[in-house]
Write an enzyme that holds these catalytic residues in place. Structure first.
Site, PDB file in Angstrom:
ATOM      1  N   GLU A 312      -6.130  -7.638  41.098  1.00  0.00           N
ATOM      2  CA  GLU A 312      -5.952  -6.295  41.632  1.00  0.00           C
ATOM      3  C   GLU A 312      -6.606  -6.143  43.000  1.00  0.00           C
ATOM      4  O   GLU A 312      -7.310  -5.174  43.262  1.00  0.00           O
ATOM      5  CB  GLU A 312      -6.510  -5.256  40.648  1.00  0.00           C
ATOM      6  CG  GLU A 312      -5.858  -5.332  39.282  1.00  0.00           C
ATOM      7  CD  GLU A 312      -6.257  -4.219  38.330  1.00  0.00           C
ATOM      8  OE1 GLU A 312      -7.406  -3.762  38.389  1.00  0.00           O
ATOM      9  OE2 GLU A 312      -5.399  -3.831  37.514  1.00  0.00           O
ATOM     10  N   ASP A 386      -3.486  -5.004  28.950  1.00  0.00           N
ATOM     11  CA  ASP A 386      -4.557  -4.186  29.494  1.00  0.00           C
ATOM     12  C   ASP A 386      -5.015  -3.078  28.556  1.00  0.00           C
ATOM     13  O   ASP A 386      -4.648  -1.922  28.761  1.00  0.00           O
ATOM     14  CB  ASP A 386      -4.093  -3.564  30.822  1.00  0.00           C
ATOM     15  CG  ASP A 386      -5.271  -3.104  31.665  1.00  0.00           C
ATOM     16  OD1 ASP A 386      -6.398  -3.136  31.158  1.00  0.00           O
ATOM     17  OD2 ASP A 386      -5.044  -2.728  32.823  1.00  0.00           O
ATOM     18  N   GLU A 414      -9.469   4.858  28.357  1.00  0.00           N
ATOM     19  CA  GLU A 414      -8.546   4.968  29.491  1.00  0.00           C
ATOM     20  C   GLU A 414      -7.100   5.169  29.039  1.00  0.00           C
ATOM     21  O   GLU A 414      -6.393   6.014  29.571  1.00  0.00           O
ATOM     22  CB  GLU A 414      -8.655   3.695  30.348  1.00  0.00           C
ATOM     23  CG  GLU A 414      -7.631   3.650  31.464  1.00  0.00           C
ATOM     24  CD  GLU A 414      -7.722   2.389  32.316  1.00  0.00           C
ATOM     25  OE1 GLU A 414      -8.569   1.515  32.030  1.00  0.00           O
ATOM     26  OE2 GLU A 414      -6.936   2.287  33.273  1.00  0.00           O
TER      27      GLU A 414
HETATM   28  C1  BDP Z   1      -7.482  -1.550  34.365  1.00  0.00           C
HETATM   29  C2  BDP Z   1      -8.064  -0.308  34.943  1.00  0.00           C
HETATM   30  C3  BDP Z   1      -8.745  -0.558  36.259  1.00  0.00           C
HETATM   31  C4  BDP Z   1      -9.737  -1.715  36.099  1.00  0.00           C
HETATM   32  C5  BDP Z   1      -9.012  -2.924  35.558  1.00  0.00           C
HETATM   33  C6  BDP Z   1      -9.958  -4.075  35.248  1.00  0.00           C
HETATM   34  O1  BDP Z   1      -7.037   0.648  35.133  1.00  0.00           O
HETATM   35  O2  BDP Z   1      -9.404   0.620  36.638  1.00  0.00           O
HETATM   36  O3  BDP Z   1     -10.330  -2.012  37.311  1.00  0.00           O
HETATM   37  O4  BDP Z   1      -8.392  -2.584  34.345  1.00  0.00           O
HETATM   38  O5  BDP Z   1     -10.272  -4.252  34.088  1.00  0.00           O
HETATM   39  O6  BDP Z   1      -7.149  -1.259  33.046  1.00  0.00           O
HETATM   40  O7  BDP Z   1     -10.375  -4.788  36.148  1.00  0.00           O
END
Ligand code: BDP
Length: 721
Positions: A312, A386, A414
């Site tokens: 990401e 996720d 979340e």
């Molecule tokens: C996702 C979240 C994000 C996190 C990412 C992670 O939306 O905010 O940074 O995982 O785990 O689910 O790195």
């Protein structure tokens, strides 16, 4: 003061004293309430069994154990419990280690203690110097503290303390909370206010909250905390912040809670002025070694680093043509001389659109098995996408036998209703932990992978992304506390049942009254399944609102990344719905061991809870219930809403059995949950109906609004982004 007002004041005081529940309770005390035991007979028995507290020896950890026992026992017994360095009475509670307590040493417990390691403990009814005592014995002071909390729990849950013979030791070594807390005190995916860490006032002001946070963690055996967000800010590694980190570490230390930090991979460039962060560059390696030494100069027992790299948009070794092991090993070498560890996350996917994001972590990490340093753990999310309401277990569990694999659960909700939905997560955690990977034949459960027994690892770990913030009740939702609690309890002993954990949590947090405990426990145990039904039944996943992930958004498409959209995951069309991950599709299924593939491969055999995860299924396919898929989907969504209504009814029946303040809050939140469950049901069914072109079955409630209405909803300022 006038006589009249004095009388009024006295009456008021009397009212408060005589009616436990007339004043509010904001939930600050968590499960550590220590109110006087209500059952008269048990109270009498406890009072007779605990006459004094004897703690020989002296250390910061022993003194917090003594304080906790004193406060706890005094509260629970409703009488002061004298503390002594010497045994003077029958029925004492004697706590200590053979090294610091002659009384404990005289019991010759060496053999029993040997198998309990650094953190385990014994709680025994024993004869000490001719007197019957309750003994809390351990090899270390922290073991004594853990045993003290266990002993208090026995009283809090009104169990017998007469003939005790308890031995307990954690099954996993590193039991860690991951705070996704930013230095500006916002919390990524946090729904309980701002970060607990008041960086601005640190290091000079130590908020009592830090101590209470450490106490709560110690009470459930959590022994590590990563203070900062995985999307890391390098500034935390500067001197300005390290002194603050040190102050927190000092506050936590007596409670056995070690501090870890997230390491931003590009820190050598951002802070060190280097031109590169290439992990094979000697200057970069030297920078991290020096930085690590500096950290240890402030925090001598610093635990190590947690790293999110090449995921990401975060920088990482791949920016320099290196792999994850190169990156992890460089940091591992830096912390190794001080006994530190590196928790390297496997939640990775690059910016190219993959044929299936579910496959990426496995593809990148499996080939690296055997190339990591001994002090590296690879931290794997429970599922391959996720933290969805439900996912099959991640195929990396069992796939890297030479590498310690650490579990990452998300405690913060979340994707599970965020701050206001009651979803007890222990059943989710257990479902993953008890899944069989078949890595070494039947019985190779995920739990055995992470507790090290499957592949003989002594370095083991489990992480939970924290749901804690500065809300008075810590977790926003009163029942969010149960998820923090159950994470800790399962990290200590993953064989505990969700039911047993809910039972003790309810008793400690609310009341031992079974009129309350029995129905509410039932409600908790069904709550996760209810949520799965109204959000993502039958294996659906990743269909929530864009970016903030609040509310339904199955229509999300045409964004800059296909694998962040919903249509990429549900693949609904006129024929059917679901992601084909078999050989005719992405073949992600091939990442599992053959017996697992066999369970999921054919539609007919695949458990319905994972059906649309692995298969694209025709709308008119017959399901186990005898209904066609479309009708079943409608029933699941509706069933989810019905379950929430059932939860509301259950909750209404317990009014008066607990304090009004927490009762009211949960009642209000359940109303929100019902509203949002309907929102999920209606929005998803109306949207999927545009593909199925079938009616919602007659007997089910019809959507309240039109699809357009739901699609135009655009919530702003959702917390936690
Ligand atoms: C996702 C979240 C994000 C996190 C990412 C992670 O939306 O905010 O940074 O995982 O785990 O689910 O790195």
């Amino acid at each position: 003061m006038e006589r009249k007002s004095l009388n009024l004041l006295l009456i008021l005081l009397l009212l408060i004293l005589t009616n436990n529940y007339s004043y509010g309770d904001d939930g600050y005390r968590l499960w550590q309430r220590y109110d006087k035991v209500q059952d008269a007979e048990k109270l009498k028995n406890y009072q007779q069994s605990v006459s004094e507290l004897v703690i020989e020896g002296n250390s910061p950890t022993l003194s917090v154990a003594q304080k906790e026992l004193t406060v706890g026992l005094t509260g629970l017994l409703g009488k002061a419990v004298p503390v002594s360095q010497r045994l003077t009475q029958q029925s004492a509670v004697v706590a200590g280690t053979p090294a610091n307590s002659a009384l404990i040493a005289s019991l010759n417990l060496a053999e029993r203690l040997n198998s309990l390691g650094d953190e385990g403990y014994l709680i025994l009814t024993a004869n000490t110097n001719g007197k019957k005592s309750t003994v809390i014995a351990a090899n270390t002071d922290i073991g004594v503290l853990y045993g003290s909390f266990h002993f208090l729990r026995l009283l809090q849950t009104q169990q017998s303390i007469s003939n005790l013979s308890i031995a307990s030791a954690p099954k996993i070594k590193h039991r860690v909370l991951n705070h996704w807390d930013n230095l500006d005190r916002t919390v990524e995916r946090g729904y309980a206010g701002f970060s607990l860490w008041d960086w601005h006032k640190l290091p000079d002001y130590i908020d009592q909250r830090y101590i209470d946070y450490a106490r709560a963690n110690a009470s459930i055996g959590i022994n590590g905390t990563v203070l900062t967000n995985v999307n890391a800010n390098a500034l935390v590694l500067t001197k300005e912040y390290l002194v603050k980190v040190a102050a927190l570490a000092d506050a936590f230390r007596p409670y056995g809670l070690r501090v870890y930090l997230t390491a931003r991979f590009s820190a050598p460039i951002e802070l060190g002025g280097l031109k590169t962060a290439d992990p094979l560059d000697p200057q970069v390696q030297a920078w991290w070694k020096d930085k690590t030494e500096e950290i240890y100069s402030y925090v001598p027992d610093f635990g190590g680093f947690l790293v999110k790299a090449n995921s990401e948009g975060q920088p990482g070794p791949q920016n320099y043509g290196r792999n994850h092991a190169d990156g992890a090993n460089m940091l591992a070498d830096a912390v190794a001389p001080r006994g530190g560890i590196v928790m390297w996350r496997a939640f990775v996917y690059d910016d190219k659109e993959p044929d299936d994001r579910a496959k990426q972590a496995y593809n990148e990490f499996k080939p690296l098995d055997g190339t990591f340093r001994k002090n590296v753990l690879v931290q794997v999310k429970n599922g391959a996408i996720d933290f969805q309401p439900r996912e099959p277990f991640h195929p990396l569990f069992g796939a890297m036998p030479q590498t310690p694999i650490m579990m990452e659960f998300q405690i913060t909700q979340e994707y599970l209703g965020q701050g206001t939905h009651l979803a007890y997560l222990s059943p989710l955690f257990k479902e993953v932990l008890t899944s069989d990977t078949y890595a070494k034949g039947k019985g190779s459960t995920v739990a055995k992978v992470i507790d090290g027994t499957l592949d003989n690892h002594t370095l083991t770990g489990i992480a939970g992304v924290s749901n804690i913030g500065n809300d008075r009740n810590w977790t926003g939702h009163q029942f969010g506390q149960a998820n923090w609690y159950s994470f800790g309890r399962l990290a200590w002993d993953h064989t505990l049942s969700s039911e047993a954990i809910a039972d003790e949590w309810l008793k400690m947090t609310f009341t031992n009254n079974n009129q309350f405990v029995a129905p509410v426990k039932n409600m908790m145990l069904g709550s996760h399944e209810a949520l799965v039904n109204y959000m993502t039944p039958l294996g659906l996943h990743h269909i929530m609102g864009w970016s903030h992930h609040y509310g339904p958004g199955p229509w999300i498409k045409d964004k800059h990344r296909a694998d962040w959209t919903s249509v990429y995951y549900h693949r609904a069309d006129e024929e059917g719905i679901g992601f084909d991950r078999t050989a005719t599709g992405s073949n992600a299924i091939a990442q599992y061991f053959p017996p697992v593939q066999k369970q999921f491969r054919v539609i007919k055999k695949c458990p319905e809870k994972y059906l649309l995860w692995f298969h694209h299924v025709k709308w008119n396919r017959k399901m186990d219930s005898g209904r066609i898929l479309w009708d079943e989907l409608c029933h699941r969504y509706s069933g989810g809403v019905d379950s929430v209504r059932q939860m509301q009814q259950t909750w209404n029946t317990v009014q008066g059995l607990i304090d009004q303040e927490r009762f009211d809050q949960v009642q209000s939140f359940l109303k929100i949950q019902e509203k949002e469950a309907k929102w999920w049901r209606d929005a998803c069914l109306l949207y999927f109906q545009t593909f199925s072109k079938r009616p919602i079955p007659q007997d089910l409630e019809k959507p309240a609004e039109s699809l357009d209405y739901y699609m135009q909803l655009d919530p702003q300022f959702v917390p936690g982004i």
